[in-house]
Design an enzyme around this catalytic site. Structure first.
Site, mmCIF file in Angstrom:
data_model
loop_
_atom_site.group_PDB
_atom_site.id
_atom_site.type_symbol
_atom_site.label_atom_id
_atom_site.label_comp_id
_atom_site.label_asym_id
_atom_site.label_seq_id
_atom_site.Cartn_x
_atom_site.Cartn_y
_atom_site.Cartn_z
ATOM 1 C CB THR A 298 -0.902 0.002 1.259
ATOM 2 O OG1 THR A 298 -1.468 1.304 1.429
ATOM 3 C CG2 THR A 298 -0.119 -0.314 2.523
ATOM 4 C CE1 TYR B 43 -3.716 -2.120 5.370
ATOM 5 C CE2 TYR B 43 -3.320 0.145 4.658
ATOM 6 C CZ TYR B 43 -3.621 -1.181 4.360
ATOM 7 O OH TYR B 43 -3.811 -1.557 3.052
HETATM 8 N N1 LIG Z 1 -8.774 -0.995 -1.238
HETATM 9 C C1 LIG Z 1 -7.699 -0.217 -1.329
HETATM 10 O O1 LIG Z 1 -7.789 0.958 -1.726
HETATM 11 C C2 LIG Z 1 -6.331 -0.777 -0.978
HETATM 12 C C3 LIG Z 1 -5.228 0.095 -1.032
HETATM 13 C C4 LIG Z 1 -3.966 -0.403 -0.733
HETATM 14 C C5 LIG Z 1 -3.794 -1.734 -0.405
HETATM 15 N N2 LIG Z 1 -4.873 -2.550 -0.321
HETATM 16 C C6 LIG Z 1 -4.633 -3.960 0.039
HETATM 17 O O2 LIG Z 1 -5.297 -4.799 -0.886
HETATM 18 C C7 LIG Z 1 -5.679 -6.012 -0.246
HETATM 19 C C8 LIG Z 1 -7.142 -6.289 -0.522
HETATM 20 O O3 LIG Z 1 -7.913 -5.198 0.010
HETATM 21 P P1 LIG Z 1 -9.481 -5.053 -0.260
HETATM 22 O O4 LIG Z 1 -9.757 -3.604 -0.412
HETATM 23 O O5 LIG Z 1 -9.888 -5.996 -1.306
HETATM 24 O O6 LIG Z 1 -10.059 -5.502 1.165
HETATM 25 P P2 LIG Z 1 -11.177 -6.592 1.527
HETATM 26 O O7 LIG Z 1 -11.398 -6.440 3.006
HETATM 27 O O8 LIG Z 1 -12.341 -6.494 0.629
HETATM 28 O O9 LIG Z 1 -10.412 -7.959 1.225
HETATM 29 C C9 LIG Z 1 -9.589 -8.605 2.158
HETATM 30 C C10 LIG Z 1 -9.967 -10.076 2.129
HETATM 31 O O10 LIG Z 1 -9.077 -10.803 2.965
HETATM 32 C C11 LIG Z 1 -9.832 -11.688 3.793
HETATM 33 N N3 LIG Z 1 -9.010 -11.897 5.007
HETATM 34 C C12 LIG Z 1 -8.636 -10.974 5.919
HETATM 35 N N4 LIG Z 1 -7.841 -11.561 6.839
HETATM 36 C C13 LIG Z 1 -7.719 -12.868 6.497
HETATM 37 C C14 LIG Z 1 -7.018 -13.977 7.049
HETATM 38 N N5 LIG Z 1 -6.286 -13.855 8.168
HETATM 39 N N6 LIG Z 1 -7.105 -15.172 6.433
HETATM 40 C C15 LIG Z 1 -7.863 -15.325 5.294
HETATM 41 N N7 LIG Z 1 -8.535 -14.311 4.726
HETATM 42 C C16 LIG Z 1 -8.464 -13.091 5.322
HETATM 43 C C17 LIG Z 1 -11.144 -10.974 4.029
HETATM 44 O O11 LIG Z 1 -12.193 -11.834 4.399
HETATM 45 C C18 LIG Z 1 -11.380 -10.332 2.667
HETATM 46 O O12 LIG Z 1 -12.068 -11.206 1.798
HETATM 47 C C19 LIG Z 1 -5.339 -5.844 1.219
HETATM 48 O O13 LIG Z 1 -4.120 -6.501 1.485
HETATM 49 C C20 LIG Z 1 -5.193 -4.353 1.381
HETATM 50 O O14 LIG Z 1 -4.314 -4.021 2.428
HETATM 51 C C21 LIG Z 1 -6.136 -2.107 -0.589
#
Ligand SMILES: NC(=O)c1ccc[n+]([C@@H]2O[C@H](COP(=O)([O-])OP(=O)(O)OC[C@H]3O[C@@H](n4cnc5c(N)ncnc54)[C@H](O)[C@@H]3O)[C@@H](O)[C@H]2O)c1
Length: 327
Positions: free
Chosen positions: A117, A141
């Site tokens: 991120t 985070y």
């Molecule tokens: N959305 C954004 O703008 C953004 C920006 C930067 C980074 N990210 C990163 O992208 C990735 C996905 O983010 P997202 O927006 O899709 O979030 P999201 O919450 O929709 O997806 C995360 C998924 O991981 C699963 N999860 C969480 N902990 C878990 C564990 N211990 N074991 C198994 N499954 C687990 C959740 O159930 C969920 O389905 C993350 O790593 C997040 O940090 C997202």
């Protein structure tokens, strides 16, 4: 040659799973459904409900499905929540990733693509931000992700696996084909929240911080369409299979929009003038952060297909309308 996608039932992971299946890849999803949705995973990809921190489960899964590459999305993702409960973020994001990486190495996995991120950079003075800027996260985070990057780099060097770390800036929008989108009910992401306000699902939109040192006083972010980000993941996998060396890449468009500009786009595209409440700054939010994304374009031969804020908003609106009809 199966790809293990952790967090594949979540917002970004589910887009990538659909696109991998479209490309003819074999995929298995591991997700504990903490914030993900079973329905987000297409039928072609088996979903194992479990935790990435469960090393024995991951080892079995790698052996059973013949996993050669891992795309690691699973994480807790809310900055303000991480400020309130840092231990939970280090446990889930950092320790969970360590267990996953150990199982991957033991299972002979060759490649890892990791979801990092822009939060690792903190509040950089130089904009746009290149990958060489020294990380200085402002929140647990961001630190939990930076620690995971460091572990991956060192474990990969010792074990001889290769990786691509993708540092996402602000991800928004939904699948242009309407198959999938961001389903989390009370998301903190600006585009999603503003679209919900436009559709009357929230009675107003909170705008956090109007006194930042930016042109209109609100935070500036680089918004990338989720399908363009998904395409970068597929390109990263191709890159690694081609024997290229490990790399860390920013994922953005290299252009920033302020909170007020995004709200104006949502009002323009939806035709609804919803109420916006001005609130104090939130802890952990940098004033401005825009990607220098030239390395991703160069290394992955990636080009943006949806680099337009109105397109991002219209896809997010279409998905939110679908969710309303399903409810
Ligand atoms: N959305 C954004 O703008 C953004 C920006 C930067 C980074 N990210 C990163 O992208 C990735 C996905 O983010 P997202 O927006 O899709 O979030 P999201 O919450 O929709 O997806 C995360 C998924 O991981 C699963 N999860 C969480 N902990 C878990 C564990 N211990 N074991 C198994 N499954 C687990 C959740 O159930 C969920 O389905 C993350 O790593 C997040 O940090 C997202």
């Amino acid at each position: 040659m199966t790809v293990l996608v952790t967090g594949g039932a979540g917002y970004i992971g589910s887009h990538v799973v659909h696109d991998l299946i479209d490309r003819g890849e074999r995929v298995v999803v591991l997700d504990n459904l903490a914030t993900g949705f079973r329905i987000a995973v297409p039928a072609e990809a088996p979903l194992v409900v479990g935790d990435v921190g469960d090393g024995a489960l991951v080892a079995d899964l790698i052996a059973e499905h013949g996993v050669s590459a891992v795309m690691h999305f699973a994480a807790s993702t809310v900055v303000s929540e991480s400020v309130a409960d840092p231990a939970a973020y280090y446990r889930n994001n950092t320790m969970g990733s360590l267990a996953l990486f150990e199982a991957a190495v033991r299972g002979g996995v060759k490649h890892v693509v990791f979801s990092s991120t822009a939060a690792v950079y903190g509040n950089p003075v130089q904009q746009p931000v290149g990958e060489d800027v020294r990380p200085a996260p402002l929140s647990p985070y961001g630190t939990s992700k930076l620690m995971t990057e460091t572990m991956l780099r060192e474990i990969a060097a010792a074990a001889g696996l290769s990786y691509v770390v993708l540092r996402y800036f602000n991800v928004a929008g939904a699948d242009p084909k309407g198959r999938i989108g961001q389903s989390s009910r009370m998301a903190t992401h600006l585009v999603k929240a503003a679209v919900q306000a436009a559709l009357g699902l929230r009675d107003h939109l909170d705008m956090f911080g109007t006194d930042y040192p930016t042109p209109d006083g609100t935070c500036v972010r680089d918004y990338i369409h989720v399908s363009d980000l998904s395409a970068a993941h597929l390109a990263a996998l191709t890159y690694l299979r081609g024997g290229r060396e490990s790399v860390t890449l920013n994922c953005g468009y290299g252009r920033g929009y302020s909170v007020r500009e995004v709200i104006a786009a949502v009002k323009r595209v939806s035709g609804v003038d919803f109420h916006v409440a001005e609130r104090p700054r939130r802890p952990g939010d940098p004033a401005a952060i825009v990607a220098d994304a030239r390395a991703m374009q160069r290394e992955l031969s990636w080009t943006a297909a949806h680099d337009d804020i109105d397109t991002i908003v219209s896809h997010a609106l279409a998905w939110e309308r679908q969710l309303m009809m399903q409810a």
